[in-house]
Design a protein around this motif. Structure first.
Motif, PDB file in Angstrom:
ATOM      1  N   GLN A 125      -3.473 -39.880  12.501  1.00 33.89           N
ATOM      2  CA  GLN A 125      -3.576 -41.173  11.820  1.00 33.89           C
ATOM      3  C   GLN A 125      -2.517 -41.354  10.738  1.00 33.89           C
ATOM      4  O   GLN A 125      -2.244 -42.484  10.327  1.00 33.89           O
ATOM      5  N   THR A 126      -1.921 -40.247  10.272  1.00 36.09           N
ATOM      6  CA  THR A 126      -0.851 -40.369   9.270  1.00 36.09           C
ATOM      7  C   THR A 126       0.508 -40.647   9.896  1.00 36.09           C
ATOM      8  O   THR A 126       1.479 -40.876   9.170  1.00 36.09           O
ATOM      9  N   GLN A 127       0.572 -40.654  11.240  1.00 34.72           N
ATOM     10  CA  GLN A 127       1.866 -40.750  11.921  1.00 34.72           C
ATOM     11  C   GLN A 127       2.264 -42.181  12.278  1.00 34.72           C
ATOM     12  O   GLN A 127       3.371 -42.405  12.751  1.00 34.72           O
ATOM     13  N   GLY A 128       1.355 -43.122  12.104  1.00 32.51           N
ATOM     14  CA  GLY A 128       1.695 -44.502  12.428  1.00 32.51           C
ATOM     15  C   GLY A 128       1.386 -44.844  13.882  1.00 32.51           C
ATOM     16  O   GLY A 128       0.590 -44.188  14.557  1.00 32.51           O
ATOM     17  N   GLU A 129       2.064 -45.893  14.379  1.00 35.31           N
ATOM     18  CA  GLU A 129       1.775 -46.420  15.718  1.00 35.31           C
ATOM     19  C   GLU A 129       2.586 -45.727  16.805  1.00 35.31           C
ATOM     20  O   GLU A 129       2.125 -45.563  17.938  1.00 35.31           O
ATOM     21  N   TYR A 130       3.814 -45.294  16.468  1.00 32.55           N
ATOM     22  CA  TYR A 130       4.675 -44.621  17.438  1.00 32.55           C
ATOM     23  C   TYR A 130       5.120 -43.292  16.825  1.00 32.55           C
ATOM     24  O   TYR A 130       5.659 -43.280  15.719  1.00 32.55           O
ATOM     25  N   TYR A 131       4.912 -42.206  17.557  1.00 33.38           N
ATOM     26  CA  TYR A 131       5.319 -40.923  16.997  1.00 33.38           C
ATOM     27  C   TYR A 131       5.528 -39.882  18.086  1.00 33.38           C
ATOM     28  O   TYR A 131       5.037 -39.997  19.216  1.00 33.38           O
ATOM     29  N   ILE A 132       6.296 -38.836  17.700  1.00 30.43           N
ATOM     30  CA  ILE A 132       6.534 -37.656  18.533  1.00 30.43           C
ATOM     31  C   ILE A 132       6.300 -36.443  17.643  1.00 30.43           C
ATOM     32  O   ILE A 132       6.995 -36.272  16.638  1.00 30.43           O
ATOM     33  N   ILE A 133       5.324 -35.636  17.992  1.00 34.01           N
ATOM     34  CA  ILE A 133       4.986 -34.431  17.229  1.00 34.01           C
ATOM     35  C   ILE A 133       5.273 -33.223  18.110  1.00 34.01           C
ATOM     36  O   ILE A 133       4.847 -33.171  19.259  1.00 34.01           O
ATOM     37  N   GLY A 134       5.995 -32.257  17.567  1.00 36.15           N
ATOM     38  CA  GLY A 134       6.298 -31.052  18.330  1.00 36.15           C
ATOM     39  C   GLY A 134       6.152 -29.825  17.473  1.00 36.15           C
ATOM     40  O   GLY A 134       6.452 -29.852  16.273  1.00 36.15           O
ATOM     41  N   GLY A 135       5.687 -28.750  18.071  1.00 34.64           N
ATOM     42  CA  GLY A 135       5.569 -27.515  17.317  1.00 34.64           C
ATOM     43  C   GLY A 135       4.585 -26.548  17.930  1.00 34.64           C
ATOM     44  O   GLY A 135       4.162 -26.685  19.078  1.00 34.64           O
TER      45      GLY A 135
END
Length: 437
Positions: A125-135
């Motif tokens: 929810q802290t990432q906004g509407e469009y995001y890419i998370i990797g790790g």
């Protein structure tokens, strides 16, 4: 920029890999690199030529955990608020591409903490509407050998937030303990980015107990290559058989090195016959053929946006919003109609090539892990070339000629006149002989 190449890697201490990461960024043309387990503190500072580095340290400010984002200077971006807890550390930047802004985030979840769905939802929810998370999520689920509770909770959070998960389905964690088996715990989570614009590949260039994964985001649809196969469901087996009968000769003795070359010809003839009788299957174009009504509405929206950008009046803004909402409604109705038509045409009989069962199988089929192969020295074969070389070496050692029964070059043949006639015996005589023995 037509595409952005994003790499993610668990460095297990970034300071000791600075020269290595610099070469990797340039060789692989990486725009953004997401690092897990940087082991940075507040006093740590690194500099990479042509790149900016943003990082988040562990809340204890000890050299453990932590994340970093390494981004090209020329890429239009800005740093966002970092996410810093004992259980999750994340570093985020916001990038502007040709059409929209989206968040790119490096994340690390230490294995010792038990995370629930709510913890992951809070991060998303802290990432906004469009995001890419990797790790490194340390959550086994997608292509992993096993599924653990943390993986189940992350899957539930992704489903609730309408996220997509992207991995290579190959191991990314390579433990130094040979009794432990490699597994997949590094992957990407995206939202608002269509799968047609994403391509994921593994890269073993960086050296730690984790291998890196590269995700390419394109402004155009990425056409994936169809994997090469010798045959498929449309192979003409009768033609294949007829062609082989013409080419192959089975009367060649295999006694000399020159005659053994016929084995290579035999393999080549089989391959060529299969290719000649196997047509290429073209993938269906899954894009929508938008009707004229929608294309006209798109042009109308463009004119409305241009007018509003010129006048900035509330009335023109209202017209733009109304046009945009109408366009969304038309596209949604068209997609529903297309989907309903597609589903209504699925059948379980031969007329549609059993399309219903194939669609059901594709939905229910789990993502299978592509396991690594252990070498004789105990190391793991990671790349396709290493695996192929290992199999070739194994087959070469396995299929060796049988040892000669005698040291002589030739075995003397028994002359016909020396052959003795074998005397016929009865079953009773044979039984008595066995009992005596």
């Amino acid at each position: 920029m037509d595409c952005i190449r994003i790499a993610e890697w668990n460095a297990n201490g970034l300071i000791q890999h600075i020269q290595e990461i610099e070469m990797f960024l340039r060789d692989q043309k990486i725009d953004v690199c997401l690092i897990s387990e940087t082991h940075f503190t507040k006093e740590t500072y690194i500099k990479i030529r042509g790149y900016l580095v943003y990082h988040t340290v562990h809340p204890s400010n000890k050299a453990r955990g932590g994340t970093a984002v390494i981004v090209k200077n020329e890429l239009k971006h800005h740093e966002e608020t970092n996410y810093q807890t004992e259980a999750i550390q994340a570093t985020s930047i916001k990038v502007q591409n040709k059409y929209k802004q989206y968040m790119i985030t490096a994340v690390y979840c230490p294995p010792r903490y038990i995370l629930k769905k709510e913890d992951f939802v809070k991060l998303f929810q802290t990432q906004g509407e469009y995001y890419i998370i990797g790790g490194d999520f340390n959550a086994k689920h997608w292509g992993s050998r096993i599924i653990i509770n943390k993986g189940k909770e992350l899957y539930k959070a992704g489903a609730e937030c309408k996220c997509e998960f992207h991995s290579t389905r190959k191991p990314t964690y390579w433990p130094t303990d040979q009794n432990k088996i490699p597994d997949l715990i590094d992957f990407f989570v995206t939202k608002g980015v269509s799968n047609n614009y994403i391509q994921v590949e593994d890269c073993p260039d960086l050296a730690s107990d984790h291998s890196s994964v590269i995700l390419t985001v394109s402004n155009a649809v990425i056409k994936r290559q169809i994997p090469l196969t010798l045959t498929n469901r449309k192979t003409n087996w009768l033609g294949f058989r007829a062609e082989l009968e013409k080419k192959i000769t089975l009367k060649v003795p295999l006694k000399t090195p020159e005659q053994l070359e016929e084995v290579n010809k035999f393999n080549t003839d089989i391959q060529q016959a299969a290719w000649n009788n196997t047509p290429m299957i073209q993938r269906r174009n899954m894009g929508y053929n938008y009707p004229k009504e929608i294309r006209d509405m798109v042009n109308m929206k463009r004119r409305a946006r241009k007018k509003w950008q010129h006048t900035r009046s509330p009335e023109d803004k209202t017209v733009l919003n109304r046009t945009g909402n109408e366009l969304k409604r038309l596209i949604k109705e068209m997609k529903h109609a297309t989907l309903n038509k597609f589903l209504s045409e699925l059948t379980a009989d031969k007329n549609t090539d059993y399309s219903l069962w194939k669609m059901t199988k594709g939905i229910k089929r789990p993502k299978m892990q592509i396991p690594p192969v252990r070498k004789e020295d105990g190391e793991w074969a990671k790349s396709n070339k290493e695996k192929a070389d290992l199999f070739a070496e194994h087959l070469f050692k396995t299929f060796q000629p049988l040892p000669r029964l005698t040291n002589k070059e030739t075995i003397p043949q028994i002359k016909k006149k020396d052959r003795r006639q074998i005397k016929f015996v009865t079953m009773k005589e044979l039984t008595n002989e066995i009992k005596i023995t």
